[in-house]
Design a protein around this motif. Structure first.
Motif, PDB file in Angstrom:
ATOM      1  N   GLU A  62       0.471  -1.306   0.154  1.00 16.69           N
ATOM      2  CA  GLU A  62      -0.166   0.156  -0.027  1.00 16.69           C
ATOM      3  C   GLU A  62       1.080   1.355   0.246  1.00 16.69           C
ATOM      4  OE1 GLU A  62      -3.416   2.031  -0.111  1.00 16.69           O
ATOM      5  OE2 GLU A  62      -3.310  -0.118  -0.235  1.00 16.69           O
ATOM      6  N   GLY A  63       2.059   1.033   0.657  1.00 14.99           N
ATOM      7  CA  GLY A  63       2.677   1.915   0.558  1.00 14.99           C
ATOM      8  C   GLY A  63       3.996   2.676   1.753  1.00 14.99           C
ATOM      9  N   VAL A  64       5.260   3.103   2.140  1.00 17.51           N
ATOM     10  CA  VAL A  64       5.781   3.525   3.112  1.00 17.51           C
ATOM     11  C   VAL A  64       5.609   4.416   3.598  1.00 17.51           C
ATOM     12  CG1 VAL A  64       7.980   3.007   3.518  1.00 17.51           C
ATOM     13  CG2 VAL A  64       7.582   1.806   1.798  1.00 17.51           C
ATOM     14  N   LEU A  65       5.500   4.647   5.077  1.00 19.63           N
ATOM     15  CA  LEU A  65       4.845   5.553   6.244  1.00 19.63           C
ATOM     16  C   LEU A  65       6.170   5.746   6.905  1.00 19.63           C
ATOM     17  CD1 LEU A  65       2.959   7.830   7.188  1.00 19.63           C
ATOM     18  CD2 LEU A  65       2.318   6.147   8.764  1.00 19.63           C
ATOM     19  N   LEU A  66       6.877   7.430   6.501  1.00 25.53           N
ATOM     20  CA  LEU A  66       8.094   7.627   7.800  1.00 25.53           C
ATOM     21  C   LEU A  66       6.783   8.081   9.337  1.00 25.53           C
ATOM     22  CD1 LEU A  66       9.336  10.055   5.033  1.00 25.53           C
ATOM     23  CD2 LEU A  66      10.474   8.239   5.728  1.00 25.53           C
ATOM     24  N   VAL A 104      15.332   6.452   2.664  1.00 26.21           N
ATOM     25  CA  VAL A 104      13.800   5.748   1.729  1.00 26.21           C
ATOM     26  C   VAL A 104      13.162   5.663   0.520  1.00 26.21           C
ATOM     27  CG1 VAL A 104      11.594   5.612   3.115  1.00 26.21           C
ATOM     28  CG2 VAL A 104      12.977   4.741   4.752  1.00 26.21           C
ATOM     29  N   LYS A 105      13.011   7.180   0.299  1.00 27.56           N
ATOM     30  CA  LYS A 105      12.595   7.275  -1.296  1.00 27.56           C
ATOM     31  C   LYS A 105      12.872   6.754  -2.369  1.00 27.56           C
ATOM     32  CE  LYS A 105      10.247  11.701   0.585  1.00 27.56           C
ATOM     33  NZ  LYS A 105      10.242  12.834   0.823  1.00 27.56           N
ATOM     34  N   ARG A 106      14.580   6.806  -1.832  1.00 29.60           N
ATOM     35  CA  ARG A 106      15.573   6.108  -2.857  1.00 29.60           C
ATOM     36  C   ARG A 106      15.182   4.548  -3.125  1.00 29.60           C
ATOM     37  NH1 ARG A 106      19.614   9.829  -1.045  1.00 29.60           N
ATOM     38  NH2 ARG A 106      20.199   7.950   0.337  1.00 29.60           N
ATOM     39  N   TYR A 107      15.122   3.721  -2.064  1.00 26.18           N
ATOM     40  CA  TYR A 107      14.972   2.330  -1.818  1.00 26.18           C
ATOM     41  C   TYR A 107      13.436   2.357  -2.458  1.00 26.18           C
ATOM     42  CZ  TYR A 107      15.333  -1.765  -0.118  1.00 26.18           C
ATOM     43  OH  TYR A 107      15.289  -3.074  -0.384  1.00 26.18           O
ATOM     44  N   PHE A 108      12.280   2.705  -1.747  1.00 24.72           N
ATOM     45  CA  PHE A 108      10.719   2.065  -2.282  1.00 24.72           C
ATOM     46  C   PHE A 108      10.249   3.678  -3.394  1.00 24.72           C
ATOM     47  CE2 PHE A 108      11.505   0.692   1.703  1.00 24.72           C
ATOM     48  CZ  PHE A 108      10.984  -0.753   1.848  1.00 24.72           C
ATOM     49  N   ASP A 109      11.029   4.531  -3.965  1.00 25.25           N
ATOM     50  CA  ASP A 109      10.089   5.800  -4.609  1.00 25.25           C
ATOM     51  C   ASP A 109       9.065   5.744  -4.426  1.00 25.25           C
ATOM     52  OD1 ASP A 109      10.808   6.721  -6.986  1.00 25.25           O
ATOM     53  OD2 ASP A 109      10.323   5.463  -8.517  1.00 25.25           O
ATOM     54  N   GLU A 110       8.350   6.069  -5.800  1.00 23.46           N
ATOM     55  CA  GLU A 110       6.860   6.032  -5.659  1.00 23.46           C
ATOM     56  C   GLU A 110       6.083   5.884  -4.217  1.00 23.46           C
ATOM     57  OE1 GLU A 110       6.408   2.671  -7.737  1.00 23.46           O
ATOM     58  OE2 GLU A 110       7.748   4.105  -8.324  1.00 23.46           O
ATOM     59  N   LYS A 111       6.265   4.155  -3.726  1.00 23.11           N
ATOM     60  CA  LYS A 111       5.490   4.079  -2.651  1.00 23.11           C
ATOM     61  C   LYS A 111       5.920   4.414  -1.473  1.00 23.11           C
ATOM     62  CE  LYS A 111       3.995   0.192  -4.805  1.00 23.11           C
ATOM     63  NZ  LYS A 111       2.374  -0.028  -4.823  1.00 23.11           N
TER      64      LYS A 111
END
Length: 265
Positions: free
Chosen positions: A179-183, A200-207
């Motif tokens: 569904e997504g990754v939440l910081l 985290v954004k580099r790893y999971f991108d648009e997720k």
């Protein structure tokens, strides 16, 4: 037809239960009928919604191990659109009791079959492990939301979680999505939080969700009063963060909720 979302991360202290309780409460506040299922033996989602697990006669343990009907374990909460299937400390031994059962990974899925017709969202709070309880949750879910704290070693162990999700997809639930990754625990004053967020954004991108959960005293205090943040202090930063997350999830799933009041705002 509603959506079933597991909140999972085997790493403790990442804001998993805080996210489960406050996301569910925020979805309910937006008038989406929501059910939270607490399958963590620590029962923190249960107590965080003001229900003492010792007073519960039918919990998710009785549903998964004792054969109790799922509808007999549903409890109301202070929020009109939010209901709960509570946990209990007895769940500690559930994995041992389930190990010899046929299709042991699908016990929860079979138990809650049909419930998504009643709710727009079902949120499952998983234990901080990748054992049989979490496997049951992932098998029963449409998607998984992964909280990641903005601290050192934020990505530690996530490879194992992602591998578990891959295995569940291959053998148990081909439709399972992230569904997504939440910081979580984000602190704008520290360079570390920004560095972790970038990583985290580099790893999971648009997720990665646009919404982030800031460090907030009110958010930390609310569980001791048996309330989600939105009932404890609706004006707090934590409440606003989780409302933003709820809106983002509704937006991402707008095909399911074309008539959602939040989408018109």
């Amino acid at each position: 037809m509603g959506k079933i979302i597991s909140i999972a991360n085997q790493k403790g202290g990442v804001g998993k239960t805080t996210t489960a309780v406050n996301l569910a409460a925020s979805l309910a506040a937006i008038e989406h009928p929501t059910l939270i299922i607490d399958i963590d033996p620590q029962s923190n989602s249960t107590s965080g919604l003001g229900i003492e697990s010792k007073t519960v006669s039918n919990s998710i343990y009785e549903v998964m191990v004792g054969g109790v009907g799922v509808k007999d374990s549903i409890r109301e909460t202070e929020l009109p659109y939010l209901e709960l299937i509570p946990s209990h400390i007895n769940l500690v031994g559930a994995e041992i009791e389930m190990v010899d059962r046929n299709e042991r990974e699908r016990i929860l899925s079979k138990a809650i079959d049909g419930l998504s017709d009643k709710y727009d969202f079902i949120i499952i709070d998983c234990p901080p492990s990748l054992g049989l309880l979490t496997i049951n949750a992932l098998t029963a879910s449409d998607s998984v939301l992964i909280p990641v704290q903005c601290e050192y070693f934020a990505l530690e162990g996530l490879g194992q979680l992602l591998n578990t999700i891959k295995i569940v997809r291959q053998h148990l639930n081909t439709d399972l999505e992230i569904e997504g990754v939440l910081l979580t625990m984000y602190d704008t004053r520290t360079r570390l939080s920004n560095q972790v967020a970038d990583e985290v954004k580099r790893y999971f991108d648009e997720k990665v969700f646009s919404s982030v959960i800031s460090r907030n005293v009110r958010l930390a205090e609310a569980p001791s009063f048996g309330k989600p943040a939105i009932l404890y202090d609706a004006t707090s930063v934590g409440s606003k963060n989780y409302l933003a997350l709820a809106r983002e999830i509704i937006q991402r799933n707008k095909k399911l909720f074309k008539n959602s009041p939040v989408l018109s705002k």
